[in-house]
Design a protein around this motif. Sequence first.
Motif, mmCIF file in Angstrom:
data_model
loop_
_atom_site.group_PDB
_atom_site.id
_atom_site.type_symbol
_atom_site.label_atom_id
_atom_site.label_comp_id
_atom_site.label_asym_id
_atom_site.label_seq_id
_atom_site.Cartn_x
_atom_site.Cartn_y
_atom_site.Cartn_z
ATOM 1 N N ASP A 13 0.830 -1.214 0.000
ATOM 2 C CA ASP A 13 0.000 0.000 0.000
ATOM 3 C C ASP A 13 0.861 1.260 0.000
ATOM 4 O O ASP A 13 0.574 2.216 -0.724
ATOM 5 C CB ASP A 13 -0.943 0.015 1.203
ATOM 6 N N MET A 16 2.351 1.634 -3.472
ATOM 7 C CA MET A 16 1.343 2.094 -4.434
ATOM 8 C C MET A 16 1.011 3.577 -4.231
ATOM 9 O O MET A 16 0.857 4.325 -5.198
ATOM 10 C CB MET A 16 0.078 1.243 -4.323
ATOM 11 N N THR A 17 0.936 4.014 -2.984
ATOM 12 C CA THR A 17 0.670 5.423 -2.688
ATOM 13 C C THR A 17 1.791 6.311 -3.221
ATOM 14 O O THR A 17 1.538 7.359 -3.829
ATOM 15 C CB THR A 17 0.488 5.634 -1.172
ATOM 16 N N ARG A 20 1.529 6.461 -7.053
ATOM 17 C CA ARG A 20 0.421 7.327 -7.477
ATOM 18 C C ARG A 20 0.772 8.804 -7.277
ATOM 19 O O ARG A 20 0.422 9.644 -8.111
ATOM 20 C CB ARG A 20 -0.839 6.992 -6.693
ATOM 21 N N ASP A 26 -1.201 2.572 -11.805
ATOM 22 C CA ASP A 26 -1.280 1.470 -10.844
ATOM 23 C C ASP A 26 -0.650 0.190 -11.390
ATOM 24 O O ASP A 26 -0.086 -0.593 -10.632
ATOM 25 C CB ASP A 26 -2.727 1.197 -10.451
ATOM 26 N N GLU A 27 -0.748 -0.015 -12.699
ATOM 27 C CA GLU A 27 -0.188 -1.224 -13.305
ATOM 28 C C GLU A 27 1.315 -1.303 -13.078
ATOM 29 O O GLU A 27 1.866 -2.378 -12.826
ATOM 30 C CB GLU A 27 -0.494 -1.286 -14.811
ATOM 31 N N GLU A 30 1.878 -2.230 -9.415
ATOM 32 C CA GLU A 30 1.599 -3.658 -9.209
ATOM 33 C C GLU A 30 2.764 -4.516 -9.710
ATOM 34 O O GLU A 30 3.172 -5.471 -9.063
ATOM 35 C CB GLU A 30 0.307 -4.065 -9.921
#
Length: 107
Positions: A13, A16-17, A20, A26-27, A30
Amino acid sequence: MDDYKRIWAYSKDNLMTAMRSLGFPDELGEAVAKNLGSPKAMDRMTSYLRNVRPSTPELVVDEMLAIKSVVDTWKARKESLAANAAYNDVLNYGFDTDDDDDYDIDI
């Protein structure tokens, strides 16, 4: 949820934050998380993203590969040390360490 899964999810998380916040899809986040594969590696990547603030996906992927390389080298070294320790045990004690079991005689 066990502790390791919770730690893994927390690290992902955070990664990812950070991705972003830099405007990356997002890909990509991931894919980076999947390739790094451990909370420590993801935390290291998150730190890189927050401190360096790379501007291109190529820089992100380059750092991911560098971190993965360090982790893979560390794992290989640990495996080598374990194999060397096992080899030394064989040299010092032989293959059969349960010699006492060979001489059990019930009369």
